[in-house]
Design a protein around this motif. Sequence first.
Motif, PDB file in Angstrom:
ATOM      1  N   THR A  67       0.828  -1.211   0.000  1.00 43.97           N
ATOM      2  CA  THR A  67       0.000   0.000   0.000  1.00 43.97           C
ATOM      3  C   THR A  67       0.862   1.261   0.000  1.00 43.97           C
ATOM      4  O   THR A  67       0.350   2.365  -0.042  1.00 43.97           O
ATOM      5  CB  THR A  67      -0.938   0.042   1.222  1.00 43.97           C
ATOM      6  N   ASN A  68       2.169   1.096   0.085  1.00 40.45           N
ATOM      7  CA  ASN A  68       3.088   2.236   0.080  1.00 40.45           C
ATOM      8  C   ASN A  68       4.260   1.942  -0.835  1.00 40.45           C
ATOM      9  O   ASN A  68       5.414   2.081  -0.449  1.00 40.45           O
ATOM     10  CB  ASN A  68       3.615   2.486   1.488  1.00 40.45           C
ATOM     11  N   ARG A 112       7.363   4.577  -1.489  1.00 46.55           N
ATOM     12  CA  ARG A 112       8.283   4.787  -0.392  1.00 46.55           C
ATOM     13  C   ARG A 112       9.140   3.544  -0.129  1.00 46.55           C
ATOM     14  O   ARG A 112      10.325   3.631   0.138  1.00 46.55           O
ATOM     15  CB  ARG A 112       7.494   5.149   0.854  1.00 46.55           C
ATOM     16  N   ARG A 153      -6.014  14.749  16.382  1.00 41.48           N
ATOM     17  CA  ARG A 153      -6.357  16.175  16.525  1.00 41.48           C
ATOM     18  C   ARG A 153      -6.680  16.435  17.980  1.00 41.48           C
ATOM     19  O   ARG A 153      -7.443  15.684  18.577  1.00 41.48           O
ATOM     20  CB  ARG A 153      -7.580  16.499  15.661  1.00 41.48           C
ATOM     21  N   GLU A 193      13.523  16.091  17.842  1.00 37.00           N
ATOM     22  CA  GLU A 193      12.059  16.101  17.798  1.00 37.00           C
ATOM     23  C   GLU A 193      11.533  14.741  17.367  1.00 37.00           C
ATOM     24  O   GLU A 193      12.263  13.903  16.848  1.00 37.00           O
ATOM     25  CB  GLU A 193      11.603  17.136  16.771  1.00 37.00           C
ATOM     26  N   ILE A 194      10.235  14.565  17.568  1.00 37.30           N
ATOM     27  CA  ILE A 194       9.593  13.328  17.135  1.00 37.30           C
ATOM     28  C   ILE A 194       9.606  13.288  15.601  1.00 37.30           C
ATOM     29  O   ILE A 194       9.520  14.325  14.934  1.00 37.30           O
ATOM     30  CB  ILE A 194       8.146  13.233  17.665  1.00 37.30           C
ATOM     31  N   PHE A 195       9.804  12.105  15.068  1.00 33.41           N
ATOM     32  CA  PHE A 195       9.748  11.938  13.615  1.00 33.41           C
ATOM     33  C   PHE A 195       9.391  10.490  13.384  1.00 33.41           C
ATOM     34  O   PHE A 195      10.228   9.605  13.485  1.00 33.41           O
ATOM     35  CB  PHE A 195      11.107  12.274  13.001  1.00 33.41           C
ATOM     36  N   VAL A 196       8.132  10.234  13.123  1.00 27.69           N
ATOM     37  CA  VAL A 196       7.720   8.837  13.057  1.00 27.69           C
ATOM     38  C   VAL A 196       6.543   8.662  12.118  1.00 27.69           C
ATOM     39  O   VAL A 196       5.710   9.552  11.958  1.00 27.69           O
ATOM     40  CB  VAL A 196       7.347   8.310  14.469  1.00 27.69           C
ATOM     41  N   GLU A 197       6.529   7.516  11.489  1.00 23.92           N
ATOM     42  CA  GLU A 197       5.410   7.182  10.632  1.00 23.92           C
ATOM     43  C   GLU A 197       4.229   6.760  11.510  1.00 23.92           C
ATOM     44  O   GLU A 197       4.395   6.061  12.494  1.00 23.92           O
ATOM     45  CB  GLU A 197       5.836   6.014   9.740  1.00 23.92           C
ATOM     46  N   ILE A 198       3.040   7.222  11.131  1.00 27.82           N
ATOM     47  CA  ILE A 198       1.834   6.813  11.852  1.00 27.82           C
ATOM     48  C   ILE A 198       1.145   5.746  11.009  1.00 27.82           C
ATOM     49  O   ILE A 198       0.629   6.045   9.942  1.00 27.82           O
ATOM     50  CB  ILE A 198       0.862   8.006  12.027  1.00 27.82           C
ATOM     51  N   LEU A 236      13.494  12.989   5.450  1.00 25.21           N
ATOM     52  CA  LEU A 236      12.157  13.302   4.948  1.00 25.21           C
ATOM     53  C   LEU A 236      11.908  12.595   3.623  1.00 25.21           C
ATOM     54  O   LEU A 236      10.830  12.058   3.380  1.00 25.21           O
ATOM     55  CB  LEU A 236      12.003  14.821   4.778  1.00 25.21           C
ATOM     56  N   LEU A 266      10.804   8.998   3.546  1.00 25.86           N
ATOM     57  CA  LEU A 266       9.406   8.808   3.934  1.00 25.86           C
ATOM     58  C   LEU A 266       8.459   9.416   2.900  1.00 25.86           C
ATOM     59  O   LEU A 266       7.253   9.455   3.104  1.00 25.86           O
ATOM     60  CB  LEU A 266       9.156   9.409   5.319  1.00 25.86           C
ATOM     61  N   GLY A 267       9.008   9.924   1.813  1.00 18.14           N
ATOM     62  CA  GLY A 267       8.157  10.399   0.732  1.00 18.14           C
ATOM     63  C   GLY A 267       7.909  11.899   0.719  1.00 18.14           C
ATOM     64  O   GLY A 267       7.159  12.401  -0.099  1.00 18.14           O
ATOM     65  N   LYS A 316      -2.198  18.374   5.534  1.00 15.03           N
ATOM     66  CA  LYS A 316      -1.941  18.500   6.958  1.00 15.03           C
ATOM     67  C   LYS A 316      -3.102  17.869   7.719  1.00 15.03           C
ATOM     68  O   LYS A 316      -4.250  18.243   7.549  1.00 15.03           O
ATOM     69  CB  LYS A 316      -1.802  19.961   7.349  1.00 15.03           C
ATOM     70  N   VAL A 317      -2.795  16.875   8.523  1.00 10.82           N
ATOM     71  CA  VAL A 317      -3.840  16.142   9.225  1.00 10.82           C
ATOM     72  C   VAL A 317      -4.160  16.781  10.571  1.00 10.82           C
ATOM     73  O   VAL A 317      -5.321  16.920  10.943  1.00 10.82           O
ATOM     74  CB  VAL A 317      -3.423  14.657   9.445  1.00 10.82           C
ATOM     75  N   PRO A 328       3.814  18.565  17.772  1.00 17.60           N
ATOM     76  CA  PRO A 328       4.113  17.968  16.468  1.00 17.60           C
ATOM     77  C   PRO A 328       2.971  18.105  15.460  1.00 17.60           C
ATOM     78  O   PRO A 328       1.828  18.299  15.836  1.00 17.60           O
ATOM     79  CB  PRO A 328       4.340  16.501  16.811  1.00 17.60           C
ATOM     80  N   VAL A 365       1.032  16.317  12.169  1.00 15.34           N
ATOM     81  CA  VAL A 365       0.862  15.080  11.416  1.00 15.34           C
ATOM     82  C   VAL A 365       0.485  15.451   9.987  1.00 15.34           C
ATOM     83  O   VAL A 365      -0.398  16.272   9.764  1.00 15.34           O
ATOM     84  CB  VAL A 365      -0.222  14.171  12.031  1.00 15.34           C
ATOM     85  N   GLU A 372       0.099  13.936   5.719  1.00 16.35           N
ATOM     86  CA  GLU A 372      -0.129  12.733   4.922  1.00 16.35           C
ATOM     87  C   GLU A 372       0.477  12.936   3.544  1.00 16.35           C
ATOM     88  O   GLU A 372       0.224  13.938   2.891  1.00 16.35           O
ATOM     89  CB  GLU A 372      -1.633  12.490   4.820  1.00 16.35           C
ATOM     90  N   ASN A 409      -0.049   7.367   0.788  1.00 14.64           N
ATOM     91  CA  ASN A 409      -0.794   6.570   1.760  1.00 14.64           C
ATOM     92  C   ASN A 409      -0.171   6.598   3.147  1.00 14.64           C
ATOM     93  O   ASN A 409      -0.560   5.849   4.020  1.00 14.64           O
ATOM     94  CB  ASN A 409      -0.851   5.116   1.291  1.00 14.64           C
ATOM     95  N   THR A 410       0.856   7.437   3.316  1.00 11.55           N
ATOM     96  CA  THR A 410       1.601   7.428   4.568  1.00 11.55           C
ATOM     97  C   THR A 410       1.289   8.655   5.402  1.00 11.55           C
ATOM     98  O   THR A 410       1.219   9.763   4.875  1.00 11.55           O
ATOM     99  CB  THR A 410       3.111   7.447   4.267  1.00 11.55           C
ATOM    100  N   GLN A 411       1.076   8.449   6.702  1.00 14.63           N
ATOM    101  CA  GLN A 411       0.977   9.574   7.624  1.00 14.63           C
ATOM    102  C   GLN A 411       2.233   9.627   8.459  1.00 14.63           C
ATOM    103  O   GLN A 411       2.731   8.603   8.902  1.00 14.63           O
ATOM    104  CB  GLN A 411      -0.248   9.436   8.524  1.00 14.63           C
ATOM    105  N   ILE A 412       2.728  10.838   8.667  1.00 16.11           N
ATOM    106  CA  ILE A 412       3.986  11.010   9.383  1.00 16.11           C
ATOM    107  C   ILE A 412       3.825  12.126  10.415  1.00 16.11           C
ATOM    108  O   ILE A 412       3.225  13.157  10.123  1.00 16.11           O
ATOM    109  CB  ILE A 412       5.119  11.386   8.406  1.00 16.11           C
ATOM    110  N   ALA A 413       4.345  11.887  11.616  1.00 13.58           N
ATOM    111  CA  ALA A 413       4.380  12.937  12.621  1.00 13.58           C
ATOM    112  C   ALA A 413       5.759  13.570  12.602  1.00 13.58           C
ATOM    113  O   ALA A 413       6.759  12.861  12.675  1.00 13.58           O
ATOM    114  CB  ALA A 413       4.078  12.363  13.997  1.00 13.58           C
ATOM    115  N   VAL A 414       5.816  14.896  12.468  1.00 12.99           N
ATOM    116  CA  VAL A 414       7.106  15.590  12.539  1.00 12.99           C
ATOM    117  C   VAL A 414       7.017  16.658  13.619  1.00 12.99           C
ATOM    118  O   VAL A 414       5.947  17.190  13.898  1.00 12.99           O
ATOM    119  CB  VAL A 414       7.497  16.249  11.186  1.00 12.99           C
ATOM    120  N   GLY A 415       8.148  16.950  14.247  1.00 13.30           N
ATOM    121  CA  GLY A 415       8.178  17.977  15.274  1.00 13.30           C
ATOM    122  C   GLY A 415       7.880  19.352  14.679  1.00 13.30           C
ATOM    123  O   GLY A 415       7.998  19.562  13.465  1.00 13.30           O
TER     124      GLY A 415
END
Lengths: 567, 81
Positions: free
Chosen positions: A87-88, A91, A200, A416-421, B33, B36-37, B46-47, B55, B57, B59, B62-68
């Motif tokens: 699905t990705n 990437r 949110r 900082e945080i940097f992570v895929e959700i 970055l 991760l696309g 922007k989610v 942070p 989130v 999109e 199909n990927t969601q990413i959280a960045v500071g």
Amino acid sequence: MRILLMGNPNVGKSVVFSRLTGVNVIASNYPGTTVEFAKGSMRIGAEKAELIDVPGTYTLEPTSRAEEVAVDMLKEGDVVINVVDATNLERNLYLTLELLQRKIPMVVALNLWDETRHTGIAIDVEELEELLGVPVVPTTAVTGEGIKELVSRFPEARKGSHEAEDEDLWHRIGEIVGRVQKLTHRHHSLLERFGDASVRPGTGIPIALLVLYLTFKIIRFVGEGLIGYLFEPLFENFWKPLMMKVSLLLGSTGFVHDILIGKLVDGDIDFVESLGLLTTGLFVPIAMVLPYVFSFYLILGFLEDSGYLPRLAVLVDNIMHRLGLHGLAIIPMLLGIGCNVPGALATRVLETRRERFIAATLMAIAIPCMAQLAMIIGLVGKTGAKGLGLVFGTLFVVWVALGLLLNRVVKGESPEIFVEIPSYRIPYWNASAKKLWMRIRSFITEAVPFVLVGVFAVNIFYALGIIEFVGKIAAPVITGMLGLPKEAVGALIIGFLRKDVAIGMLAPLGLNLSQLVVASVVLAMYFPCVATFAIMAKELGAKDMLKSAGIMVASALLVGSLLNLIL
Amino acid sequence: MSGNGRIVLAAMQTGQTGKVVQIQGGRGMIGRLEVLGIRIGRELRKVSSQFMRGPVVLEVGNTQIAVGFGMASKILVEVTE
């Protein structure tokens, strides 16, 4: 032959690994579940091969400790199974092409294939195979779909036909994706809307509070239910009469009797206080701790597999920053509640040394493991909610205060945080049940023997007069500073081995509520159990472990003395 | 925030979409970055964002990413919707 399973984080490598080897490893729905590689063996035709589950990585230029492990492993592999999230595709292909550049024979597993159907993605597998020059097999590892074909195509593993230079990797990926993938427009699904709502703040914070509330409710409900309706009656009605007979047979007293059955309390076995191998040694781990370990991992498994944890990480990120960490540090903390050992290992999801030091230290000091929690609930909870509130309230304050302090004094960087959700997934019942069983089994095989050793040690120490001796020496601290009877030193000694046994040892001392609170808090904070200590020493290195231990002892004494003064 | 509809990701409204036009960071950050696309030319949505410079989130595909927040302040986008 050595085969490596490689791919981006959270694409299902560990599930593929379990399918191929029959060896079960913990798999969850968040990036970085696997921080250490797991090994297993599988058969390919007549040949036996070693399969290694490598931690996920986005690229062969590592950015975290777990990724470094992955890249180092690559040198030792003969063949790679590249697990790709269908699905990705775009990437995931970056790593695929990097791997192809390394000229290592490869097979691609196009995993999460079932999810492409309802996400409106169509991939031309044959075309992709042609373009990459290596076998490509669609798989859905959680159900087992495609795994047989993956194995059968293994002999075709080859080096592939990719030649692009670094600079135009993305260009090349764009070309490939353009040719093999067709997207159909679709509306956002309910789960996706819920996914957005849970990060949110307006909706996410109420959701998080509800999730935490339900988590605690269910853990207590299931844990208490199992104890009250199953384990306690079993022990009281069946095991006790049997043990009383054994006790009589052994003459109701004497050295061997006391080791096996323990001391009789008013002529009867007391499963908490008797301290015999066959009584307390079995009752504490099985009837007091196991029910809570079960209920905790039941809920944790659901949170892990659904994909909620990274979302929680986003919501708590701000708070964690003040403690010198970022949101993802919530994962080692939560795992630590189950057992501090996996908690300490999970600090590897954090990028820097400083963060790992702070996270491991905070966890070891302020997060009691489930074994200890269950005993505190059993012992302190008897006197009402006030005692429990004091214990957990104090530990929480310590967690925050110490974090604020460490954030000021520990040198280094906290990024900082940097992570895929990941997308939300409805957990597969089978996979979750298997994971729960693995954790229960490792509790039974690893923790229960330690409890028995602990109970045995208590008896020997008492018999040799060691506890009395140390009690006399330590009296100024134990009695003077902490306000505890000097016999409590026994619990502190045994706490190095097992904290649950240590808390249980407080039962016969006739402590009042404030003494119970002080003892529980000090036992939680003063030092990790030996298993956690070993892992922490390995993760942090000897020097940092020494620092961390110093902080533990000092803060335990400080907080214990303060509590003694206030209460 | 400069002219012609270019703002940083951190300043976007929740739900807005835009095209990445510039990433003001070092090679390391751009690389992280990228894999991760999140690259120049890519469309993102922007989610969510959090209180107090928390942070963001986003999109991509199909990927969601959280960045500071810091990183979100270095990704420049051209708002499309």
